[in-house]
Write an enzyme that holds these catalytic residues in place. Structure first.
Site, PDB file in Angstrom:
ATOM      1  CG  ASP A 405      -2.076   0.963   1.226  1.00 26.98           C
ATOM      2  OD1 ASP A 405      -2.425   1.435  -0.028  1.00 26.98           O
ATOM      3  OD2 ASP A 405      -2.659   1.163   2.375  1.00 26.98           O
ATOM      4  CD  GLU A 408      -0.340   5.444  -4.225  1.00 23.30           C
ATOM      5  OE1 GLU A 408      -1.126   4.194  -4.299  1.00 23.30           O
ATOM      6  OE2 GLU A 408       0.138   5.661  -3.107  1.00 23.30           O
ATOM      7  CG  ASP A 483      -7.838   4.301   0.392  1.00 23.68           C
ATOM      8  OD1 ASP A 483      -7.801   3.305   0.360  1.00 23.68           O
ATOM      9  OD2 ASP A 483      -7.046   5.158   0.551  1.00 23.68           O
TER      10      ASP A 483
END
Length: 800
Positions: A405, A408, A483
């Site tokens: 997670d 990015e 999300d």
């Protein structure tokens, strides 16, 4: 006008006239009078690379996206020089390169235009950063449609949209919001039933404009790097996707349990809470294979550590969960806490493995542990070190999967929510700034994670899930869509995103069922679980801030709906596993939007809700509250309503009833759908028989397949698999089913249970391999048309 021998228009520079041409086997080079080079590489007859250089120089050729295992080679390549152009001819297409301005036009072998340049290649120099802003514009004929580009939460058909690719942590994103977590610079264009694809392999921030700025022009550009794109010709859309997936890489098969149902929340802790949740699944008999540990399992959010207050003996806990059929998946983020007493931090510091700013200091950013440094996953030494960190958690403790997670990479409380542009990266020896490495950072983290889990899970298969991804990430990892929010709009978005990811080469994708942010109603959760079980990756996940999101929190009716659909998924595991085998072997998308399924039907070009699960199951979710049904489009052909067995003719929109416990679902005529018995987890039961639901079709052969193996491990790569190919032929008074088997794997069941649906006659005789059998010996049920057949038959002949 001409400035310094370069053509310029509105600040853009353009190629001049071609003044030389050369060919080196599959590479054809065209040079212009102002120092532009176009290199055309023929990878396959329908896969062509176009690469442009200015100032007579190419950058060093390197890509993280391209698979070394992709198919190469062609059967025809001719180059002809004509008065106004050069012509490159393959078995599939004809490419014309204009001598005057280097513009490219691509035709099929019948002379029909597939794709042609408008302004073509042009560029402007980047004074701020150096290098060029590289641009390409293509003519967009009226009626052309556009699809693809990964996780964009907008209408499947991108006509009229402008897209940005810059991996971004977008908590609680909305419809049409862009950019999101993934960067997949691949799109499919389709005009007059001819489909093509373009993959712009450039990891800088890229943009795509589909007739947004100019009505008849599609363009794409990047803030740095080269104009380097691959062209794929179909003409079928599915062939475009499979060729792109072949180029960027296909996945290994996952362990079968990874295709089961997974339960997740931020966060399940302490151990007693984890056990409470898993015990409830078993008590309610809702099948479940995966339980997730979010960041709270760690000691102060330090990766590769355990909070011994919450989890005093993780090895024992993981084993006890495994004994009950649960595979434990743990989260690992990229941010490493700055802490001199933290062994991971110390190792990375000693070896200089963290990312640095341009002038030398380490890249420092706030994430969950507080102030962190970040490994440079574009450095092969760092990836090797990172992979070694998984020895304890995988090999010793027994965790079965890893969830990446925040990759990015996400940074809190800073502009842009990520690294600044001046951060430096190794980029496998092609040193660069974060402007170039940003979009592939998450994929390289997932790659390093995959290599570590694979090493320590061996001889079992690894399971990785990532939030951020670039083209080619499917070689290493599954993904989820990030999300989302517990709203009906996000149910629509989840449906779109899963379809789009499949047509973008990343089929192993799902959404957070029920929504991550906020709390769904019971009705919304029920409708979402109905959709989610038809996504390749199937996981409920929530933030936990707004209440619990286990199925039993919504009452008995939702428990029953959840059980019904999760059980259906487990029954369909052999069908789903076969879908995945086709994806892993041939790059075939696991979900097919209606336009991908039948591009020749104009009604499909703007459909968003309906999709084909695999090759033979049509699904259409209910996406509005208080609905007792919906209008949906049934594709051309004939279909059976799965619930009522009603026979319907497609090619039109029609009303379908759907109470809360029903999702509209249809089976293609002629299909043979394999099913396993319901299990609470993969491997709970010995598979004693394979059920095959046979949907009658009058007419020519229809082919169905069933792929099986040991459900884990790598023996399938050595031929230890079972691939059954069934051919169904239906006549007014008889049915013929032929079976061909490949592979050396011997399935544990000995019989198959056939159920015939929609037969237009009463069965009076059954012949197996040319011998008439006594109907009692095959447990024939004349009311339901069910019979048991030995698994290794070659032909069944059923007569009315």
């Amino acid at each position: 006008m001409i400035i310094n021998t370069e053509l310029e228009y509105k600040g853009n520079l353009f190629p001049g006239r071609i003044n030389s041409f050369s060919q080196d086997v599959d590479k054809i080079n065209f040079k212009t009078e102002n120092g532009v080079i176009l290199q055309v590489t023929i990878l396959r007859g329908s896969v062509i690379r176009f690469r442009y250089a200015t100032d007579n120089n190419f950058e060093k050729d390197f890509s993280y996206a391209i698979s070394k295992d992709g198919v190469r080679g062609y059967s025809k390549l001719e180059v002809e020089e004509h008065k106004d152009c050069y012509k490159i001819i393959t078995l599939k297409i004809i490419i014309k390169i204009s001598k005057a301005d280097l513009k490219v036009s691509i035709f099929d072998i019948h002379g029909n235009v597939i794709c042609k340049d408008d302004w073509g290649f042009h560029w402007e120099q980047s004074y701020e950063f150096g290098g060029n802003i590289v641009k390409m514009s293509k003519a967009a004929p009226q009626g052309e449609c556009y699809y693809g580009l990964g996780d964009k939460p907008m209408h499947l058909n991108l006509k009229g949209k402008r897209i940005e690719n810059w991996a971004t942590d977008q908590y609680a994103f909305g419809k049409d919001q862009d950019p999101l977590y993934k960067s997949v610079p691949f799109y499919i264009g389709m005009h007059e039933e001819r489909a093509y694809g373009i993959f712009f392999d450039n990891t800088f921030k890229t943009f795509f404009d589909f007739c947004h700025e100019r009505r008849n022009v599609t363009s794409f550009w990047a803030h740095g790097g080269e104009m380097n794109y691959y062209f794929f010709y179909g003409p079928d859309m599915e062939d475009v996707v499979t060729r792109y997936t072949d180029l960027t890489g296909k996945p290994e098969l996952p362990p079968l349990w990874a295709l089961g149902y997974h339960q997740c929340k931020w966060s399940y802790y302490p151990e007693s809470k984890v056990k409470e949740v898993t015990s409830k699944f078993r008590e309610l008999k809702i099948p479940c294979d995966g339980i997730y540990l979010d960041i709270d399992y760690m000691d102060g959010f330090r990766c590769f550590t355990w909070n011994k207050e919450y989890f005093p003996d993780p090895k024992r806990m993981v084993k006890e969960l495994a004994d009950d059929g649960f595979k434990t998946i743990a989260i690992i983020d990229p941010g490493i806490k700055i802490d001199d007493d933290y062994w991971v931090y110390k190792e990375a510091m000693e070896n200089d493995y963290f990312c640095k700013r341009a002038d030398g200091p380490y890249m420092r950013g706030k994430v969950w542990p507080g102030e962190c440094y970040f490994p440079d996953f574009t450095n092969p030494k760092v990836r090797e070190w990172w992979s070694g960190l998984f020895k304890e958690i995988i090999d010793e403790i027994g965790v079965k999967g890893i969830w990446n997670d925040m990759n990015e990479p996400a940074v809190m409380e800073v502009p842009g929510k990520t690294f600044p542009d001046d951060v430096r990266h190794n980029y496998d020896g092609h040193h660069c700034s974060h402007r170039k490495a940003h979009n592939i950072y998450g994929t390289q983290m997932a790659r390093a994670t995959y290599e570590g889990v694979k090493k320590y899970a061996y001889p079992k298969r690894p399971f990785i899930i990532t939030r951020s991804a670039y083209s080619g990430a499917q070689r290493f990892t599954s993904s989820w869509t990030g999300d989302n929010i517990a709203t009906w709009e996000h149910l629509w978005i989840a449906n779109i995103q899963a379809q789009r990811m499949s047509m973008s080469g990343m089929s192993f994708t799902g959404s957070d069922i029920g929504g991550f942010a906020e709390h769904p109603t019971g009705e919304l959760y029920a409708r979402w679980i109905q959709l989610g079980v038809f996504h390749p990756f199937c996981r409920t996940h929530s933030s936990g801030d707004h209440g619990n999101q286990e199925p039993w929190t919504f009452g008995q009716e939702v428990i029953n709906v959840t059980r019904k659909y999760v059980e259906l998924r487990y029954q369909l595991l052999p069908y789903l596993y076969t879908m995945f085998w086709e994806y892993a072997e041939y790059g075939v998308p696991m979900l097919k939007s209606l336009v991908l399924y039948d591009q020749y039907d104009l009604q499909t070009h703007y459909r968003t809700d309906e999709f084909i699960f695999g090759n033979q199951i049509l699904v259409c979710p209910i996406q509005e509250p208080n609905s007792k049904g919906r209008r949906m489009y049934i594709p051309k052909g004939k279909w059976y309503n799965y619930w009522t067995k009603e026979f319907v003719t497609g090619g039109l929109e029609q009303w379908v009833d759907a109470e809360l416990d029903t999702i509209p679902m249809f089976i293609k005529e002629g299909a043979i759908i394999p099913k396993y018995p319901v299990q609470q987890y993969v491997g709970e039961k010995k598979i004693e028989e394979l059920k095959l639901e046979v949907y009658f079709k009058l007419g020519a052969k229809e082919v169905s397949k069933v792929f099986e193996d040991a459900q884990d491990g790598y023996d399938y790569m050595k031929g230890r698999y079972s691939l059954r190919t069934f051919s169904f032929t239906g006549k007014e008074n008889e049915v013929i089913i032929q079976q061909h088997k490949d592979g050396t794997f011997i399935t544990e069941y000995e019989t198959m249970v056939f159920e015939f649906i929609g037969l237009p006659f009463k069965i009076s005789e059954v012949e197996i391999d040319n011998e008439v059998v006594d109907l009692k010996t095959i447990d024939f049920d004349p009311v339901r048309n069910i019979m048991k057949i030995p698994k290794n038959f070659t032909e069944i002949h059923i007569v009315g």
